[in-house]
Design a protein around this motif. Structure first.
Motif, short mmCIF file in Angstrom:
data_model
loop_
_atom_site.label_atom_id
_atom_site.label_comp_id
_atom_site.label_asym_id
_atom_site.label_seq_id
_atom_site.Cartn_x
_atom_site.Cartn_y
_atom_site.Cartn_z
N GLY A 193 0.81 -1.22 0.00
CA GLY A 193 0.00 0.00 0.00
C GLY A 193 0.84 1.26 0.00
O GLY A 193 0.53 2.23 -0.70
N GLY A 194 1.91 1.24 0.77
CA GLY A 194 2.79 2.40 0.81
C GLY A 194 3.44 2.67 -0.53
O GLY A 194 3.53 3.83 -0.97
N ALA A 195 3.88 1.61 -1.21
CA ALA A 195 4.53 1.77 -2.51
C ALA A 195 3.56 2.31 -3.56
O ALA A 195 3.91 3.19 -4.36
CB ALA A 195 5.11 0.43 -2.97
N ILE A 196 2.34 1.79 -3.56
CA ILE A 196 1.35 2.24 -4.54
C ILE A 196 0.95 3.69 -4.27
O ILE A 196 0.84 4.50 -5.20
CB ILE A 196 0.13 1.30 -4.52
N CYS A 197 0.74 4.03 -3.01
CA CYS A 197 0.37 5.41 -2.68
C CYS A 197 1.49 6.39 -3.05
O CYS A 197 1.22 7.49 -3.56
CB CYS A 197 0.03 5.52 -1.20
N LYS A 198 2.73 5.99 -2.84
CA LYS A 198 3.85 6.84 -3.20
C LYS A 198 3.90 7.05 -4.72
O LYS A 198 4.10 8.17 -5.20
CB LYS A 198 5.16 6.24 -2.71
N ALA A 199 3.70 5.98 -5.48
CA ALA A 199 3.74 6.08 -6.94
C ALA A 199 2.63 6.95 -7.49
O ALA A 199 2.80 7.65 -8.49
CB ALA A 199 3.65 4.68 -7.55
N LEU A 200 1.47 6.94 -6.83
CA LEU A 200 0.32 7.70 -7.30
C LEU A 200 0.17 9.04 -6.58
O LEU A 200 -0.80 9.77 -6.81
CB LEU A 200 -0.96 6.88 -7.11
N PRO B 181 -1.59 7.68 2.23
CA PRO B 181 -2.14 6.37 2.63
C PRO B 181 -3.14 6.46 3.78
O PRO B 181 -3.96 5.56 3.94
CB PRO B 181 -0.90 5.56 3.02
N LEU B 182 -3.10 7.54 4.55
CA LEU B 182 -4.05 7.68 5.66
C LEU B 182 -5.42 8.11 5.17
O LEU B 182 -6.39 8.09 5.95
CB LEU B 182 -3.52 8.69 6.68
N SER C 234 -13.43 13.26 0.79
CA SER C 234 -13.29 12.71 -0.55
C SER C 234 -12.08 11.78 -0.53
O SER C 234 -10.94 12.22 -0.34
CB SER C 234 -13.07 13.85 -1.57
N ASP C 235 -12.33 10.49 -0.65
CA ASP C 235 -11.25 9.50 -0.53
C ASP C 235 -10.15 9.75 -1.53
O ASP C 235 -10.39 10.17 -2.68
CB ASP C 235 -11.83 8.09 -0.75
N GLU C 236 -8.92 9.51 -1.12
CA GLU C 236 -7.77 9.69 -2.00
C GLU C 236 -7.87 8.85 -3.28
O GLU C 236 -7.40 9.26 -4.34
CB GLU C 236 -6.48 9.33 -1.26
#
Length: 337
Positions: free
Chosen positions: A258-265, A269-270, A330-332
């Motif tokens: 999850g951390g890797a995907i959130c960083k890429a996009l 993550p919270l 509004s969700d990330e």
């Protein structure tokens, strides 16, 4: 008069929703009615309580049957109740709906109900014009004895906030599936494959965790953080109890995938939808037994903060600095899907 801009995709602002709910009628047998931060309605049935929940699946098309059953069952279990009966309203897109699509969704619902011991007992299906993809709104019913009911607004000042899994859970699976082709050029494919499997492992169900924790009699409140992620879930838990909260950023577990995907996009993550990671409000004297019980279900009970007086606000501490904890109405996920 200045025209107000339309609301963004996501939850209604809590002040707007709260104002709307103030005008709803009540009933003498309604123990828990519509309130910001409460996961489900609770109705007095004499020797027990009927717990009712309704929640749609809006971010995804793949696996919507499984998502719908689990997210609704989660909210029933967060009240200490056993999910028992499921109804669904399934709206299918004109020009796309065929027997294969309907059979796939039906099987997903059936398999998820079987996993949880839930009975599909009714609902409605139709082909609807104007839709790009299927929309499934789920409705779950469950039961709990009056003495074992856990209120979403039952948290108390000085309760510890426990988290059962690294975040985000559901959002990791959604993003890996929906953005796979885009992400595979930016990260290890093994990470993406693992992330797509989050629907199954660790899974988005918190039913076993929540019912086990409730069974200790040491839990004041529970919440399954959905849209808006962990941060919004903390706001909802604290707000339902009229409390503040202080969260330690260094204690929050972020999953590798999850951390890797959130960083890429470039997502926080919270603020990413995270069904599957249960929040609990537990008094200090109950922390150890609740944590041990959660571990027996394959989850964790990591302390990430505590609830406090409302005048302290809802904050997050990063090292020596404390600042307001952002709420994501509004969700990330909505920024990239």
């Amino acid at each position: 008069m200045v025209k107000q801009p339309p609301f963004p995709v996501g939850k209604l602002p809590p002040d707007v929703l709260g104002a709307l709910l103030e005008n709803t009628s009540s009933h003498p047998r309604l123990i828990v009615g519509p309130q910001v931060g409460e996961d489900a309605a609770v109705i007095d049935m004499g020797d027990r309580c009927l717990v009712a929940k309704s929640d749609p699946i809006t971010f995804v098309e793949n696996h919507i049957g499984r998502y719908a059953v689990h997210v609704n069952a989660n909210d029933i279990a967060c009240m200490g109740a056993t999910p028992l009966w499921f109804l669904m309203t399934l709206l299918l897109p004109e020009g796309r709906a065929d027997e294969a699509m309907i059979s796939r969704i039906w099987k997903e619902v059936g398999d998820a109900c079987t996993d949880l011991g839930v009975t599909l007992c009714g609902g409605h299906t139709e082909i609807t014009s104007g839709l790009e993809f299927p929309i499934l709104s789920g409705h779950m019913l469950g039961e709990v004895s009056k003495e074992n009911l856990v209120r979403g607004g039952g948290a108390q000042a000085d309760d510890f906030i426990l988290l059962t899994r690294p975040v985000p859970v559901e959002g990791t699976a959604i993003l890996a599936d929906a953005k796979y082709d885009f992400l595979k050029s930016m990260m290890d494919v093994e990470i993406l494959e693992n992330a797509k499997g989050y629907l199954e492992s660790p899974g988005i169900s918190v039913v076993a965790q929540a019912l086990a924790a409730a069974g200790t009699g040491r839990v004041h409140a529970m919440h399954d953080p959905t849209e808006g992620g962990l941060a919004t879930g903390i706001h909802e838990m604290a707000g339902a109890a009229g409390l503040g909260a202080i969260v330690e950023e260094s204690d929050i577990l972020i999953s590798v995938e999850g951390g890797a995907i959130c960083k890429a996009l470039n997502l926080n993550p919270l603020g990413v939808i995270t069904s599957g990671a249960l929040l609990l409000a537990v008094p200090a004297e109950g922390e150890e037994i609740v944590r041990e019980t959660l571990i027996q279900t394959g989850a964790m009970g990591v302390r990430i903060g505590r609830l406090c007086a409302p005048e302290s606000g809802i904050t997050i501490r990063r090292g020596d600095e404390t600042s307001p904890l952002k709420r994501f109405d509004s969700d990330e996920v909505s920024r990239v899907l």
